[in-house]
Design a protein around this motif. Structure first.
Motif, PDB file in Angstrom:
ATOM      1  N   GLU A   1     -41.922  40.087 113.047  1.00  0.00           N
ATOM      2  CA  GLU A   1     -41.011  39.343 113.932  1.00  0.00           C
ATOM      3  C   GLU A   1     -39.814  39.862 114.072  1.00  0.00           C
ATOM      4  O   GLU A   1     -38.973  40.259 113.064  1.00  0.00           O
ATOM      5  CB  GLU A   1     -41.174  37.785 113.369  1.00  0.00           C
ATOM      6  CG  GLU A   1     -40.233  37.104 114.416  1.00  0.00           C
ATOM      7  CD  GLU A   1     -41.139  36.513 115.467  1.00  0.00           C
ATOM      8  OE1 GLU A   1     -42.134  36.855 115.749  1.00  0.00           O
ATOM      9  OE2 GLU A   1     -40.379  35.833 116.533  1.00  0.00           O
ATOM     10  N   PRO A   2     -39.306  40.355 115.327  1.00  0.00           N
ATOM     11  CA  PRO A   2     -37.926  40.629 115.600  1.00  0.00           C
ATOM     12  C   PRO A   2     -37.028  39.849 115.200  1.00  0.00           C
ATOM     13  O   PRO A   2     -37.318  38.425 115.618  1.00  0.00           O
ATOM     14  CB  PRO A   2     -38.192  41.203 117.148  1.00  0.00           C
ATOM     15  CG  PRO A   2     -39.403  40.831 117.661  1.00  0.00           C
ATOM     16  CD  PRO A   2     -40.272  40.010 116.584  1.00  0.00           C
ATOM     17  N   LEU A   3     -35.831  40.048 114.826  1.00  0.00           N
ATOM     18  CA  LEU A   3     -34.658  39.488 114.458  1.00  0.00           C
ATOM     19  C   LEU A   3     -33.466  39.440 115.632  1.00  0.00           C
ATOM     20  O   LEU A   3     -33.466  40.492 116.092  1.00  0.00           O
ATOM     21  CB  LEU A   3     -34.182  39.312 113.215  1.00  0.00           C
ATOM     22  CG  LEU A   3     -35.092  38.857 111.910  1.00  0.00           C
ATOM     23  CD1 LEU A   3     -34.549  39.500 110.646  1.00  0.00           C
ATOM     24  CD2 LEU A   3     -35.299  37.564 112.070  1.00  0.00           C
ATOM     25  N   ALA A   4     -32.750  38.478 115.510  1.00  0.00           N
ATOM     26  CA  ALA A   4     -31.724  38.618 116.614  1.00  0.00           C
ATOM     27  C   ALA A   4     -30.485  38.125 115.956  1.00  0.00           C
ATOM     28  O   ALA A   4     -30.488  37.348 115.177  1.00  0.00           O
ATOM     29  CB  ALA A   4     -31.873  38.017 118.075  1.00  0.00           C
ATOM     30  N   ASP A   5     -29.398  38.536 116.512  1.00  0.00           N
ATOM     31  CA  ASP A   5     -27.987  37.884 116.215  1.00  0.00           C
ATOM     32  C   ASP A   5     -28.002  36.486 116.059  1.00  0.00           C
ATOM     33  O   ASP A   5     -28.406  35.778 117.003  1.00  0.00           O
ATOM     34  CB  ASP A   5     -26.664  38.580 116.693  1.00  0.00           C
ATOM     35  CG  ASP A   5     -25.425  38.097 116.195  1.00  0.00           C
ATOM     36  OD1 ASP A   5     -25.474  38.043 114.873  1.00  0.00           O
ATOM     37  OD2 ASP A   5     -24.578  38.191 116.926  1.00  0.00           O
ATOM     38  N   GLY A   6     -27.541  35.727 114.732  1.00  0.00           N
ATOM     39  CA  GLY A   6     -27.440  34.326 114.662  1.00  0.00           C
ATOM     40  C   GLY A   6     -28.605  33.628 114.354  1.00  0.00           C
ATOM     41  O   GLY A   6     -28.609  32.407 114.107  1.00  0.00           O
ATOM     42  N   ASP A   7     -29.852  34.259 114.238  1.00  0.00           N
ATOM     43  CA  ASP A   7     -30.785  33.719 113.790  1.00  0.00           C
ATOM     44  C   ASP A   7     -30.746  33.272 112.290  1.00  0.00           C
ATOM     45  O   ASP A   7     -30.072  33.597 111.396  1.00  0.00           O
ATOM     46  CB  ASP A   7     -32.189  34.720 113.775  1.00  0.00           C
ATOM     47  CG  ASP A   7     -32.741  34.983 115.048  1.00  0.00           C
ATOM     48  OD1 ASP A   7     -32.452  34.246 115.922  1.00  0.00           O
ATOM     49  OD2 ASP A   7     -33.641  35.933 114.955  1.00  0.00           O
ATOM     50  N   GLU A   8     -31.511  32.056 112.230  1.00  0.00           N
ATOM     51  CA  GLU A   8     -31.740  31.576 110.711  1.00  0.00           C
ATOM     52  C   GLU A   8     -33.356  32.029 110.340  1.00  0.00           C
ATOM     53  O   GLU A   8     -34.125  31.820 110.825  1.00  0.00           O
ATOM     54  CB  GLU A   8     -31.866  29.908 110.691  1.00  0.00           C
ATOM     55  CG  GLU A   8     -31.836  29.423 109.390  1.00  0.00           C
ATOM     56  CD  GLU A   8     -32.064  27.962 109.174  1.00  0.00           C
ATOM     57  OE1 GLU A   8     -31.084  27.394 109.158  1.00  0.00           O
ATOM     58  OE2 GLU A   8     -32.973  27.467 109.316  1.00  0.00           O
ATOM     59  N   LEU A   9     -33.135  32.590 109.242  1.00  0.00           N
ATOM     60  CA  LEU A   9     -34.474  33.389 108.518  1.00  0.00           C
ATOM     61  C   LEU A   9     -34.652  32.307 107.277  1.00  0.00           C
ATOM     62  O   LEU A   9     -33.880  32.611 106.361  1.00  0.00           O
ATOM     63  CB  LEU A   9     -34.339  34.611 108.176  1.00  0.00           C
ATOM     64  CG  LEU A   9     -35.477  35.309 107.603  1.00  0.00           C
ATOM     65  CD1 LEU A   9     -36.691  35.280 108.536  1.00  0.00           C
ATOM     66  CD2 LEU A   9     -35.094  36.726 107.276  1.00  0.00           C
ATOM     67  N   ALA A  10     -35.735  31.560 107.262  1.00  0.00           N
ATOM     68  CA  ALA A  10     -36.355  30.837 106.024  1.00  0.00           C
ATOM     69  C   ALA A  10     -37.232  31.581 105.329  1.00  0.00           C
ATOM     70  O   ALA A  10     -38.143  32.083 105.768  1.00  0.00           O
ATOM     71  CB  ALA A  10     -36.717  29.488 106.542  1.00  0.00           C
ATOM     72  N   LEU A  11     -37.058  31.644 104.027  1.00  0.00           N
ATOM     73  CA  LEU A  11     -38.035  32.367 103.030  1.00  0.00           C
ATOM     74  C   LEU A  11     -38.762  31.246 102.176  1.00  0.00           C
ATOM     75  O   LEU A  11     -37.983  30.407 101.587  1.00  0.00           O
ATOM     76  CB  LEU A  11     -37.157  33.496 102.042  1.00  0.00           C
ATOM     77  CG  LEU A  11     -36.229  34.266 102.750  1.00  0.00           C
ATOM     78  CD1 LEU A  11     -35.573  35.279 101.898  1.00  0.00           C
ATOM     79  CD2 LEU A  11     -37.098  35.033 103.692  1.00  0.00           C
ATOM     80  N   LEU A  12     -39.876  31.144 102.242  1.00  0.00           N
ATOM     81  CA  LEU A  12     -40.661  29.996 101.650  1.00  0.00           C
ATOM     82  C   LEU A  12     -41.731  30.458 100.865  1.00  0.00           C
ATOM     83  O   LEU A  12     -42.885  30.780 101.222  1.00  0.00           O
ATOM     84  CB  LEU A  12     -41.518  29.218 102.987  1.00  0.00           C
ATOM     85  CG  LEU A  12     -40.517  28.869 104.208  1.00  0.00           C
ATOM     86  CD1 LEU A  12     -41.392  28.677 105.271  1.00  0.00           C
ATOM     87  CD2 LEU A  12     -39.494  28.005 103.973  1.00  0.00           C
ATOM     88  N   PRO A  13     -41.390  30.762  99.580  1.00  0.00           N
ATOM     89  CA  PRO A  13     -42.414  31.185  98.581  1.00  0.00           C
ATOM     90  C   PRO A  13     -43.583  29.972  98.407  1.00  0.00           C
ATOM     91  O   PRO A  13     -43.255  28.881  98.766  1.00  0.00           O
ATOM     92  CB  PRO A  13     -41.734  31.410  97.317  1.00  0.00           C
ATOM     93  CG  PRO A  13     -40.615  30.478  97.495  1.00  0.00           C
ATOM     94  CD  PRO A  13     -40.242  30.506  98.872  1.00  0.00           C
ATOM     95  N   PRO A  14     -44.716  30.080  97.995  1.00  0.00           N
ATOM     96  CA  PRO A  14     -45.511  28.976  97.399  1.00  0.00           C
ATOM     97  C   PRO A  14     -44.971  28.083  96.394  1.00  0.00           C
ATOM     98  O   PRO A  14     -44.359  28.897  95.711  1.00  0.00           O
ATOM     99  CB  PRO A  14     -46.889  29.617  97.301  1.00  0.00           C
ATOM    100  CG  PRO A  14     -46.698  31.084  96.918  1.00  0.00           C
ATOM    101  CD  PRO A  14     -45.446  31.380  97.802  1.00  0.00           C
ATOM    102  N   VAL A  15     -45.548  26.934  96.381  1.00  0.00           N
ATOM    103  CA  VAL A  15     -44.607  26.172  95.416  1.00  0.00           C
ATOM    104  C   VAL A  15     -46.291  25.495  95.003  1.00  0.00           C
ATOM    105  O   VAL A  15     -46.714  25.056  95.709  1.00  0.00           O
ATOM    106  CB  VAL A  15     -44.026  25.276  95.894  1.00  0.00           C
ATOM    107  CG1 VAL A  15     -43.445  23.898  94.729  1.00  0.00           C
ATOM    108  CG2 VAL A  15     -42.629  25.947  96.213  1.00  0.00           C
ATOM    109  N   GLY A  16     -46.469  25.474  93.663  1.00  0.00           N
ATOM    110  CA  GLY A  16     -47.786  24.817  93.279  1.00  0.00           C
ATOM    111  C   GLY A  16     -47.603  23.591  92.265  1.00  0.00           C
ATOM    112  O   GLY A  16     -48.609  23.016  92.177  1.00  0.00           O
ATOM    113  N   GLY A  17     -46.408  23.202  91.908  1.00  0.00           N
ATOM    114  CA  GLY A  17     -46.464  22.199  90.799  1.00  0.00           C
ATOM    115  C   GLY A  17     -46.649  20.670  91.567  1.00  0.00           C
ATOM    116  O   GLY A  17     -46.570  20.576  92.630  1.00  0.00           O
ATOM    117  N   GLY A  18     -47.149  19.996  90.277  1.00  0.00           N
ATOM    118  CA  GLY A  18     -47.343  18.632  91.204  1.00  0.00           C
ATOM    119  C   GLY A  18     -47.148  17.490  90.094  1.00  0.00           C
ATOM    120  O   GLY A  18     -47.496  16.223  90.112  1.00  0.00           O
TER     121      GLY A  18
END
Lengths: 82, 378
Positions: free
Chosen positions: A65-82
């Protein structure tokens, strides 16, 4: 003045790169380029490339996906705990 | 679940039921008709742990008519920091059985199925089919995918939540929206994503996230509000921030895409961390090995407070680069961490630096402690 994105990281990725960071991006940069820039800062992040999803401005997108100035980029690793 | 019940049936007509649920009956979105709906609803909670504790308590208190609890584990003292359904006296007892007893005491008017077995592919679809929706409160990726697949195939919503340290995720999969595989197509490679047993979790986070999960389940059963369908809620307890991201059905999804490859609920075993060409040593052989080797403990200082082995060299993985010159490359080292993932990385790093006599402890110090009654370690 170069373009920048605001990175918001979660769970294991936040442990490695911090919760929030500003990242300069080149013209035409994609999510993959921002990710690789972060891997250069925190090499252990490389092991999470295959499983981490990314969201641009609140919408889940692929690494090309292309990025532009001012974008918010969220990084979401998998989370497995319960 | 779109149609609201038009009139109350006899089951909640008693004055004691009206009193018990009076605070629900006062909400226009619930009311007597909604409370009736809950009384005739069935929810399956898989995993009676950190998330399951609050989820089960609120579903039972809310009067969900039938609740299934699947968990084959017993209560451990390390659970009590966050699993508020259990007391110190419950240590050693079946979680499903104890949970059922406490929930029955909370609300004797509902039916509770204590299912003290492992949720696996032999029972997944049959169990899911018996209930209206499923809450995924498990702590392993392979089971999460099995729940997702079984729910999609049986047409049941999968109310998902997960936690790690200060971070939580909540979503609703299926029910007309995308599934877990649309978001995360397959389980992460073993050893790359730490569990709560490995990395820890803030106890109260389980309460926050499991309660959010229960709210989503109740909304779906009542047919009210905006469920988290196609939305992933991200809870950051440390920053006290809640965010959400939207995701769509993935046309390439192996389960619900245009050309699905998955047609049955099959358990994909969690793989062991890839040892490759690294020599490993079994935990029961460690004592023998240490007669002519030194244990190199690469855990971080905050992990080491939970116990350590006499004579070991403590060199946290984060300090390995800076301190490896303190080691003697002619000596033999057994490299150990908490669960056997960081030690693999450390062995590879030391090998790159010219060390040749290296082994890593399979399963880490947790596995070593498990077979030594005199070694107190959590």
């Amino acid at each position: 003045m170069s373009a920048r994105v605001r990175v918001v990281a979660f769970a294991r990725v936040a442990d490695l790169v911090g919760r929030e960071a500003e990242l300069p991006i080149a013209a035409g940069a994609r999510v993959r380029d921002a990710w690789e820039c972060l891997v250069a800062r925190a090499p252990a992040l490389g092991a999470l490339a295959a499983s981490t999803r990314t969201a641009r401005n609140g919408r889940v997108v692929d690494f090309d996906e292309p990025l532009a100035d001012g974008d918010e980029l969220a990084l979401l690793p998998p989370v497995g705990g319960g | 679940m779109a149609e609201r019940a038009s009139s109350a049936s006899v089951t909640l007509a008693g004055r004691s039921a009206l009193r018990r649920y009076s605070r629900h009956l006062l909400i226009p979105e619930v009311g007597l008709a909604g409370q009736e709906r809950l009384a005739s609803s069935r929810a399956l909670v898989i995993g009676a742990g950190g998330l399951g504790s609050p989820a089960l308590q609120y579903l039972a208190a809310a009067g969900v008519g039938r609740i299934g609890i699947v968990d084959d584990d017993t209560v451990d003292v390390t659970n009590l920091q966050r699993q508020t359904l259990f007391t110190t006296a419950d240590v050693g007892s079946s979680k499903a059985t104890v949970a059922a007893r406490h929930l029955h005491a909370l609300n004797p008017d509902i039916a509770i199925d204590a299912i003290a077995i492992r949720f696996d592919q032999s029972n997944a679809r049959d169990l899911v089919r018996l209930y209206d929706l499923v809450l995924d409160c498990t702590d392993r990726f392979s089971t999460r995918y099995l729940i997702n697949d079984a729910c999609a195939i049986e047409g049941r919503p999968d109310v998902y939540a997960s936690i790690f340290r200060f971070d939580g995720q909540v979503s609703v999969f299926g029910a007309g929206g995308p599934c877990y595989r649309c978001l995360y197509p397959s389980a992460p490679p073993a050893g790359t994503v730490p569990t709560c047993a490995e990395g820890g979790v803030l106890g109260v986070l389980a309460g926050i996230v499991g309660s959010f999960q229960a709210a989503e389940a109740l909304k779906l059963l009542l047919g009210i509000g905006e469920p988290l369908r196609g939305r992933l809620l991200l809870i950051d307890a440390l920053g006290a921030r809640v965010r959400e991201v939207r995701f769509e059905r993935d046309r390439d999804c192996a389960l619900c895409g245009d050309e699905p490859a998955i047609r049955d609920a099959v358990l994909e075993e969690d793989d062991e961390p890839l040892t490759g060409d690294v020599e490993e040593i079994a935990p029961e052989r460690l004592d023998d090995a240490l007669r002519d080797a030194v244990l190199l403990d690469v855990r971080e200082p905050h992990e080491a407070v939970l116990g350590s082995v006499d004579g070991a060299i403590a060199m946290p993985a984060t300090q390995l680069e800076a301190r490896m010159h303190e080691l003697d490359s002619a000596r033999r080292y057994v490299v150990a961490c908490r669960v056997g993932a960081k030690s693999l990385w450390a062995v590879r790093r030391l090998r790159d630096a010219g060390f040749t006599r290296l082994q890593h402890l399979r399963g880490g110090l947790l596995a070593y402690a498990a077979q030594r009654a005199d070694f107190d370690f959590f």
